[in-house]
Design an enzyme around this catalytic site. Structure first.
Site, PDB file in Angstrom:
ATOM      1  N   TYR A 158      -1.932 -11.030   2.550  1.00  0.00           N
ATOM      2  CA  TYR A 158      -2.399  -9.730   3.222  1.00  0.00           C
ATOM      3  C   TYR A 158      -3.581  -9.387   3.738  1.00  0.00           C
ATOM      4  O   TYR A 158      -4.296  -8.827   2.974  1.00  0.00           O
ATOM      5  CB  TYR A 158      -1.491  -8.620   1.630  1.00  0.00           C
ATOM      6  CG  TYR A 158      -1.528  -7.343   2.459  1.00  0.00           C
ATOM      7  CD1 TYR A 158      -2.287  -6.634   3.876  1.00  0.00           C
ATOM      8  CD2 TYR A 158      -1.175  -6.770   1.166  1.00  0.00           C
ATOM      9  CE1 TYR A 158      -1.847  -5.432   4.035  1.00  0.00           C
ATOM     10  CE2 TYR A 158      -0.701  -5.010   2.202  1.00  0.00           C
ATOM     11  CZ  TYR A 158      -1.002  -4.753   2.976  1.00  0.00           C
ATOM     12  OH  TYR A 158      -0.993  -3.421   2.735  1.00  0.00           O
ATOM     13  N   LYS A 196       0.016 -11.441   7.046  1.00  0.00           N
ATOM     14  CA  LYS A 196       0.008  -9.847   7.803  1.00  0.00           C
ATOM     15  C   LYS A 196      -1.044  -8.865   7.895  1.00  0.00           C
ATOM     16  O   LYS A 196      -2.148  -8.834   7.100  1.00  0.00           O
ATOM     17  CB  LYS A 196       1.107  -9.245   6.695  1.00  0.00           C
ATOM     18  CG  LYS A 196       0.973  -7.644   6.511  1.00  0.00           C
ATOM     19  CD  LYS A 196       1.188  -6.962   4.888  1.00  0.00           C
ATOM     20  CE  LYS A 196       1.466  -5.246   5.639  1.00  0.00           C
ATOM     21  NZ  LYS A 196       0.484  -4.158   6.225  1.00  0.00           N
ATOM     22  N   GLY A 208       0.028  -5.300  10.949  1.00  0.00           N
ATOM     23  CA  GLY A 208       0.362  -3.347  10.552  1.00  0.00           C
ATOM     24  C   GLY A 208      -0.723  -2.462  11.069  1.00  0.00           C
ATOM     25  O   GLY A 208      -0.786  -1.310  10.224  1.00  0.00           O
ATOM     26  N   SER A 221       3.862   1.938   8.169  1.00  0.00           N
ATOM     27  CA  SER A 221       4.223   2.183   7.405  1.00  0.00           C
ATOM     28  C   SER A 221       4.838   3.859   8.107  1.00  0.00           C
ATOM     29  O   SER A 221       5.656   4.129   7.497  1.00  0.00           O
ATOM     30  CB  SER A 221       3.062   3.438   6.352  1.00  0.00           C
ATOM     31  OG  SER A 221       2.228   3.632   7.177  1.00  0.00           O
ATOM     32  N   THR A 275      -3.353  -6.439   8.925  1.00  0.00           N
ATOM     33  CA  THR A 275      -3.705  -5.166   9.430  1.00  0.00           C
ATOM     34  C   THR A 275      -5.028  -4.302   9.963  1.00  0.00           C
ATOM     35  O   THR A 275      -5.512  -4.670   8.709  1.00  0.00           O
ATOM     36  CB  THR A 275      -3.352  -4.238   8.203  1.00  0.00           C
ATOM     37  OG1 THR A 275      -1.495  -4.689   7.788  1.00  0.00           O
ATOM     38  CG2 THR A 275      -3.302  -2.716   8.245  1.00  0.00           C
ATOM     39  N   THR A 319       0.300  -1.306  -0.223  1.00  0.00           N
ATOM     40  CA  THR A 319       0.284   0.037   0.491  1.00  0.00           C
ATOM     41  C   THR A 319       0.633   1.331  -0.128  1.00  0.00           C
ATOM     42  O   THR A 319       0.473   2.171  -0.774  1.00  0.00           O
ATOM     43  CB  THR A 319      -0.663   0.087   1.358  1.00  0.00           C
ATOM     44  OG1 THR A 319      -1.814  -1.276   1.068  1.00  0.00           O
ATOM     45  CG2 THR A 319      -1.941   0.846   1.082  1.00  0.00           C
ATOM     46  N   GLU A 332      -0.658   2.479  14.809  1.00  0.00           N
ATOM     47  CA  GLU A 332      -1.304   3.138  16.388  1.00  0.00           C
ATOM     48  C   GLU A 332      -2.054   2.120  17.362  1.00  0.00           C
ATOM     49  O   GLU A 332      -1.621   2.249  18.179  1.00  0.00           O
ATOM     50  CB  GLU A 332      -2.475   3.793  15.847  1.00  0.00           C
ATOM     51  CG  GLU A 332      -2.669   5.006  14.768  1.00  0.00           C
ATOM     52  CD  GLU A 332      -3.277   4.607  13.408  1.00  0.00           C
ATOM     53  OE1 GLU A 332      -3.554   5.836  12.819  1.00  0.00           O
ATOM     54  OE2 GLU A 332      -2.486   2.940  12.772  1.00  0.00           O
TER      55      GLU A 332
END
Length: 309
Positions: free
Chosen positions: A139, A169, A194, A213, A171, A48, A197
């Protein structure tokens, strides 16, 4: 397959571009050196954050070749090969193996979407079969792809259908599901978190490896949080995690990928514009974001943690 369990930060790496939108291969070496210097253990390429879906497969292959060439022996490289076409994803998977990457990963198709968990596993099995020699990670990113599945059911089916299935992964904010994935089959699989926060919360349920990221520009924050957590200094870890969340929320109050690229530029690494349909922040937006980050003492804290103080 002997599954290697990750530990530490894996950067969801940006793809650098020239002003005309072409890939700027000259920036891969300093970008990867930056990731090494700031304590990363690996790279997630063409995902992404790397705007992989906006690149042609030829560009994705060329980028992976440059990334693997520069990162070999320094960082683990996981290549995202997801594509709306299973055939194109297979080409990318095989190329990643032949190039010397360490693992591959794929998101679900995002135009004609899988209709069930079993259907999704069928798709991932075909993609993974193109590079059976290397680890495959699914993912899982429901907020972006808008596909909700029972991730444990996926894992149960995947371990039967995908011989090189290595993990997920993950997220998403559903930490109870993440924890269940970690503990599935007595911790057999490598489950990479992933959602930046939730880093401290994810550590509390057993996270080891994480792909993010914001690690690209704020890795020292997360490494300090991990150190405080490991030392049992939970109040300090919570305090720093809150500061980190405040910074991340400020960044993503703007379009997230353009804003993160702007932060990289503020740190001396101009990675160029985004690919349409993404557009860069305006000079006014960049200035406002920089002022807001200064108000949160981001740059001051970054220097402090980078210097080990």
């Amino acid at each position: 397959m002997n599954i290697e369990h990750s530990d530490g930060l894996i950067a969801a790496m940006f793809t650098p571009f020239h002003k005309d939108g072409s890939i700027n291969f000259n920036l891969f070496p300093p970008l990867i050196e930056h990731l090494v210097r700031t304590g990363h253990r690996g790279i997630f390429a063409c995902g992404t954050n790397g705007e992989g879906p906006s690149l042609t497969i030829e560009e994705r292959m060329s980028a992976v070749e440059a990334i693997v060439r520069e990162s070999r022996g320094k960082l683990k490289t996981i290549v995202h090969v997801g594509h709306a076409s299973i055939g194109e994803a297979q080409k990318l998977a095989r190329h990643a193996f032949e190039t010397g990457a360490d693992a591959i990963s794929s998101v679900a198709a995002f135009y004609f979407k899988p209709t069930s968990t079993a259907n999704l596993v069928d798709c991932m099995a075909q993609i993974a079969s193109a590079a059976p020699e290397m680890p495959f990670y699914y993912y899982h990113i429901p907020p972006l792809i808008n596909i909700r599945i029972d991730i444990l059911e996926f894992m149960r089916l995947a371990e039967q259908r995908i011989p090189n299935f290595a993990g997920v992964k993950f997220t998403d904010t559903a930490l109870w599901e993440f924890q269940s994935c970690i503990n599935y089959q007595n911790g057999k699989y490598d489950i990479l978190y992933g959602f930046d926060e939730n880093h401290l919360a994810a550590l509390s349920v057993g996270m080891k490896g994480a792909i993010g990221s914001t690690y690209c520009f704020a890795a020292p924050f997360y490494l300090e949080i991990r150190k405080l957590f490991a030392n049992g200094e939970l109040n300090k870890a919570r305090e720093l995690m809150q500061k980190t969340v405040d910074i991340v929320l400020k960044v993503v109050s703007y379009p997230p990928i353009p804003a993160q690229r702007a932060v990289m530029k503020m740190l001396g690494m101009d990675l160029g514009p985004c690919r349409l349909p993404l557009t860069p922040l305006s000079p006014r937006e960049e200035a406002a974001l920089k002022a807001e980050l200064e108000n949160l003492k981001f740059f001051e804290l970054l220097d402090q943690f980078s210097n080990g103080n």
